[in-house]
Design a protein around this motif. Structure first.
Motif, PDB file in Angstrom:
ATOM      1  N   ALA A  81      38.389 -13.341 -23.782  1.00 51.05           N
ATOM      2  CA  ALA A  81      37.167 -12.794 -24.354  1.00 51.05           C
ATOM      3  C   ALA A  81      36.137 -13.870 -24.638  1.00 51.05           C
ATOM      4  N   HIS A  82      36.383 -15.084 -24.164  1.00 51.86           N
ATOM      5  CA  HIS A  82      35.519 -16.193 -24.542  1.00 51.86           C
ATOM      6  C   HIS A  82      34.843 -16.821 -23.326  1.00 51.86           C
ATOM      7  N   ASP A  83      34.401 -18.037 -23.445  1.00 49.23           N
ATOM      8  CA  ASP A  83      33.387 -18.547 -22.538  1.00 49.23           C
ATOM      9  C   ASP A  83      33.885 -19.039 -21.186  1.00 49.23           C
ATOM     10  N   VAL A  84      35.098 -19.563 -21.093  1.00 46.41           N
ATOM     11  CA  VAL A  84      35.548 -20.217 -19.872  1.00 46.41           C
ATOM     12  C   VAL A  84      36.979 -19.808 -19.558  1.00 46.41           C
ATOM     13  N   VAL A  85      37.275 -19.665 -18.265  1.00 49.45           N
ATOM     14  CA  VAL A  85      38.651 -19.422 -17.835  1.00 49.45           C
ATOM     15  C   VAL A  85      39.088 -20.574 -16.946  1.00 49.45           C
ATOM     16  N   ILE A  86      40.317 -21.040 -17.121  1.00 46.22           N
ATOM     17  CA  ILE A  86      40.869 -22.124 -16.305  1.00 46.22           C
ATOM     18  C   ILE A  86      42.264 -21.738 -15.822  1.00 46.22           C
ATOM     19  N   PRO A  87      42.412 -21.390 -14.535  1.00 45.86           N
ATOM     20  CA  PRO A  87      43.754 -21.127 -13.999  1.00 45.86           C
ATOM     21  C   PRO A  87      44.550 -22.434 -13.890  1.00 45.86           C
ATOM     22  N   LEU A  88      45.848 -22.341 -14.122  1.00 53.23           N
ATOM     23  CA  LEU A  88      46.709 -23.530 -14.081  1.00 53.23           C
ATOM     24  C   LEU A  88      48.109 -23.138 -13.624  1.00 53.23           C
ATOM     25  N   ASP A  89      48.634 -23.831 -12.625  1.00 52.44           N
ATOM     26  CA  ASP A  89      50.015 -23.599 -12.193  1.00 52.44           C
ATOM     27  C   ASP A  89      50.985 -24.137 -13.236  1.00 52.44           C
ATOM     28  N   ALA A  90      52.038 -23.377 -13.501  1.00 51.30           N
ATOM     29  CA  ALA A  90      53.013 -23.782 -14.514  1.00 51.30           C
ATOM     30  C   ALA A  90      54.227 -24.474 -13.932  1.00 51.30           C
ATOM     31  N   ASP A  91      54.191 -24.778 -12.624  1.00 49.22           N
ATOM     32  CA  ASP A  91      55.310 -25.517 -12.048  1.00 49.22           C
ATOM     33  C   ASP A  91      55.188 -27.012 -12.291  1.00 49.22           C
ATOM     34  N   LEU A  92      54.206 -27.391 -13.109  1.00 48.42           N
ATOM     35  CA  LEU A  92      53.970 -28.775 -13.535  1.00 48.42           C
ATOM     36  C   LEU A  92      53.400 -29.652 -12.430  1.00 48.42           C
ATOM     37  N   GLN A  93      52.971 -29.053 -11.309  1.00 44.33           N
ATOM     38  CA  GLN A  93      52.254 -29.858 -10.316  1.00 44.33           C
ATOM     39  C   GLN A  93      50.835 -30.131 -10.792  1.00 44.33           C
ATOM     40  N   ASN A  94      50.220 -29.170 -11.479  1.00 45.07           N
ATOM     41  CA  ASN A  94      48.938 -29.404 -12.134  1.00 45.07           C
ATOM     42  C   ASN A  94      49.167 -30.039 -13.493  1.00 45.07           C
ATOM     43  N   ASP A  95      48.257 -30.896 -13.903  1.00 43.17           N
ATOM     44  CA  ASP A  95      48.387 -31.619 -15.166  1.00 43.17           C
ATOM     45  C   ASP A  95      47.485 -30.978 -16.219  1.00 43.17           C
ATOM     46  N   PRO A  96      48.055 -30.377 -17.277  1.00 39.64           N
ATOM     47  CA  PRO A  96      47.219 -29.783 -18.327  1.00 39.64           C
ATOM     48  C   PRO A  96      46.282 -30.786 -18.985  1.00 39.64           C
ATOM     49  N   ALA A  97      46.588 -32.085 -18.867  1.00 40.13           N
ATOM     50  CA  ALA A  97      45.725 -33.093 -19.468  1.00 40.13           C
ATOM     51  C   ALA A  97      44.350 -33.152 -18.810  1.00 40.13           C
ATOM     52  N   ASP A  98      44.213 -32.537 -17.630  1.00 37.28           N
ATOM     53  CA  ASP A  98      42.915 -32.507 -16.952  1.00 37.28           C
ATOM     54  C   ASP A  98      41.981 -31.450 -17.529  1.00 37.28           C
ATOM     55  N   ILE A  99      42.495 -30.566 -18.368  1.00 38.24           N
ATOM     56  CA  ILE A  99      41.671 -29.472 -18.901  1.00 38.24           C
ATOM     57  C   ILE A  99      40.451 -29.984 -19.664  1.00 38.24           C
ATOM     58  N   PRO A 100      40.593 -30.933 -20.596  1.00 35.95           N
ATOM     59  CA  PRO A 100      39.382 -31.424 -21.286  1.00 35.95           C
ATOM     60  C   PRO A 100      38.356 -32.037 -20.342  1.00 35.95           C
ATOM     61  N   ARG A 101      38.800 -32.673 -19.261  1.00 39.04           N
ATOM     62  CA  ARG A 101      37.864 -33.251 -18.304  1.00 39.04           C
ATOM     63  C   ARG A 101      37.077 -32.162 -17.581  1.00 39.04           C
ATOM     64  N   LEU A 102      37.748 -31.045 -17.258  1.00 40.49           N
ATOM     65  CA  LEU A 102      37.043 -29.930 -16.635  1.00 40.49           C
ATOM     66  C   LEU A 102      35.983 -29.362 -17.569  1.00 40.49           C
ATOM     67  N   LEU A 103      36.343 -29.250 -18.843  1.00 42.64           N
ATOM     68  CA  LEU A 103      35.384 -28.723 -19.809  1.00 42.64           C
ATOM     69  C   LEU A 103      34.202 -29.667 -19.981  1.00 42.64           C
ATOM     70  N   ASP A 104      34.467 -30.961 -19.978  1.00 41.86           N
ATOM     71  CA  ASP A 104      33.375 -31.936 -20.077  1.00 41.86           C
ATOM     72  C   ASP A 104      32.436 -31.820 -18.884  1.00 41.86           C
ATOM     73  N   LYS A 105      33.004 -31.576 -17.701  1.00 38.75           N
ATOM     74  CA  LYS A 105      32.167 -31.422 -16.505  1.00 38.75           C
ATOM     75  C   LYS A 105      31.317 -30.164 -16.593  1.00 38.75           C
ATOM     76  N   LEU A 106      31.876 -29.096 -17.142  1.00 39.17           N
ATOM     77  CA  LEU A 106      31.093 -27.871 -17.322  1.00 39.17           C
ATOM     78  C   LEU A 106      29.885 -28.122 -18.216  1.00 39.17           C
ATOM     79  N   GLU A 107      30.055 -28.964 -19.219  1.00 37.64           N
ATOM     80  CA  GLU A 107      28.966 -29.237 -20.153  1.00 37.64           C
ATOM     81  C   GLU A 107      27.824 -30.005 -19.497  1.00 37.64           C
ATOM     82  N   ASP A 108      28.045 -30.517 -18.286  1.00 40.77           N
ATOM     83  CA  ASP A 108      26.971 -31.183 -17.558  1.00 40.77           C
ATOM     84  C   ASP A 108      26.013 -30.191 -16.918  1.00 40.77           C
ATOM     85  N   GLY A 109      26.248 -28.896 -17.125  1.00 40.24           N
ATOM     86  CA  GLY A 109      25.338 -27.873 -16.622  1.00 40.24           C
ATOM     87  C   GLY A 109      25.879 -27.052 -15.479  1.00 40.24           C
ATOM     88  N   TYR A 110      27.185 -27.134 -15.219  1.00 42.68           N
ATOM     89  CA  TYR A 110      27.779 -26.368 -14.123  1.00 42.68           C
ATOM     90  C   TYR A 110      28.413 -25.085 -14.641  1.00 42.68           C
TER      91      TYR A 110
END
Length: 345
Positions: free
Chosen positions: A99-128
């Motif tokens: 119900a909020h502002d951003v959605v981020i899909p993430l694989d739970a097989d641990l191939q994706n790194d959840p630590a990248d989530i804040p970096r994605l949010l920072d990039k969104l704040e650049d106007g994307y």
């Protein structure tokens, strides 16, 4: 192991800042600790956190793992499907629950790194509006995964006009506002950036970490290539002609009617000046075939127009998306608040 899907939603606590949704596949117990670390980082920045897991009809210990993972973590919610509906359906359920502002899909097989989530949010704040993860140093097999993925990404980027290196990377960030008119069916989750771009979204790409697979087995391989090609055709057709199907069916029908008259004219020429009877050439059959195909195509276009207009009028869906509304110098984001009253002088 049946496919399991997890969706995590991390919401920023103040207005105008993006939140986040994470989607995952088969969950591993270590994922809880990693989400705790990400949640702690976002909490330290003043953001509230919520995680939603969607179990895609698993028949193994997934439900038990999710139940244990949610214990002691009040920000976690678990949704269980009655049966396996697939990754696209699980992502759609997560988007609906967010119900909020951003959605981020993430694989739970641990191939994706959840630590990248804040970096994605920072990039969104650049106007994307969309930030797509790029597994530049992908830890997968070269022949069966990397080469087909490279070819598919080139094809999709060229046809769609949205140039991304890695459409298959689940780790992406979307502003919820550009997802309002996006409905997911079949296996269309990989084309969400295209849908968003078609709604006017600004798309960026960010390199993300990718780990070797240590849990489970992949369900993607060379057999999915034809599906990707056909889905891309559908995406392009719906984008170009979704609100004007008569243009494609009608043009094809008129072309066939024209060919039928050409066939008829050539048939008549052969009859009177070419020295051949009607039955000596396939032209009569071609003339009839082209004429019937043309008439049927035009009728299909008319029916498609009726279906399209019925859909938009019955569902109150719009054929456009408003980015911002201005009134007397004030900016109102669509769907956020009502238009402001005139400011007092």
């Amino acid at each position: 192991m049946a496919q399991q899907e997890q969706l995590a939603r991390l919401r920023y606590g103040h207005i105008g800042t993006p939140g986040c949704v994470c989607h995952a596949g088969a969950p591993q117990p270590e994922l809880g600790d990693q989400l705790d670390a990400v949640a702690a980082r976002l909490t330290a920045r003043g953001h509230a956190v919520e995680v939603i897991f969607v179990d895609d009809g698993s028949r193994d210990r997934t439900a038990e793992i999710l139940k244990q993972m949610s214990a002691g973590r009040p920000y976690i919610t678990v949704i269980r499907f009655a049966r396996n509906f697939g990754q696209t359906a699980a992502m759609s359920a997560g988007f609906d629950a967010a119900a909020h502002d951003v959605v981020i899909p993430l694989d739970a097989d641990l191939q994706n790194d959840p630590a990248d989530i804040p970096r994605l949010l920072d990039k969104l704040e650049d106007g994307y509006d969309v930030v797509s993860g790029w597994r530049r140093h992908r830890k997968d097999t070269f022949v069966t995964r990397k080469i087909p993925s490279w070819a598919a990404n080139k094809l999709i980027s060229r046809w769609s006009g949205v140039a991304l290196h890695d459409y298959g990377c689940t780790l992406k960030a979307y502003r919820k506002s550009v997802m309002s008119n996006v409905h997911l069916y079949g296996e269309m989750h990989r084309f969400i950036p295209i849908y968003a771009a078609q709604q006017g979204a600004r798309v960026a790409e960010l390199e993300v970490n990718h780990r070797p697979r240590v849990h489970g087995t992949t369900k993607y391989g060379l057999g999915r290539v034809p599906n990707v090609f056909l889905d891309l055709l559908l995406v392009q057709f719906l984008w170009r002609y979704g609100t004007k199907p008569m243009h494609v069916f009608g043009k094809f029908g008129l072309a066939n009617v024209f060919l039928s008259f050409v066939s008829f004219a050539v048939m008549v020429w052969f009859k009177f000046w070419g020295g051949k009877d009607f039955v000596s050439t396939p032209l009569p059959a071609l003339a009839i075939m082209f004429f019937l195909i043309g008439c049927l195509s035009i009728l299909m276009g008319l029916l498609a127009e009726v279906v399209m207009r019925t859909y938009y009028e019955s569902s109150s869906s719009r054929t456009y998306l408003v980015r911002e509304t201005y009134r007397d110098g004030d900016v109102v984001r669509p769907g956020a608040v009502a238009l402001p009253a005139k400011r007092a002088s």
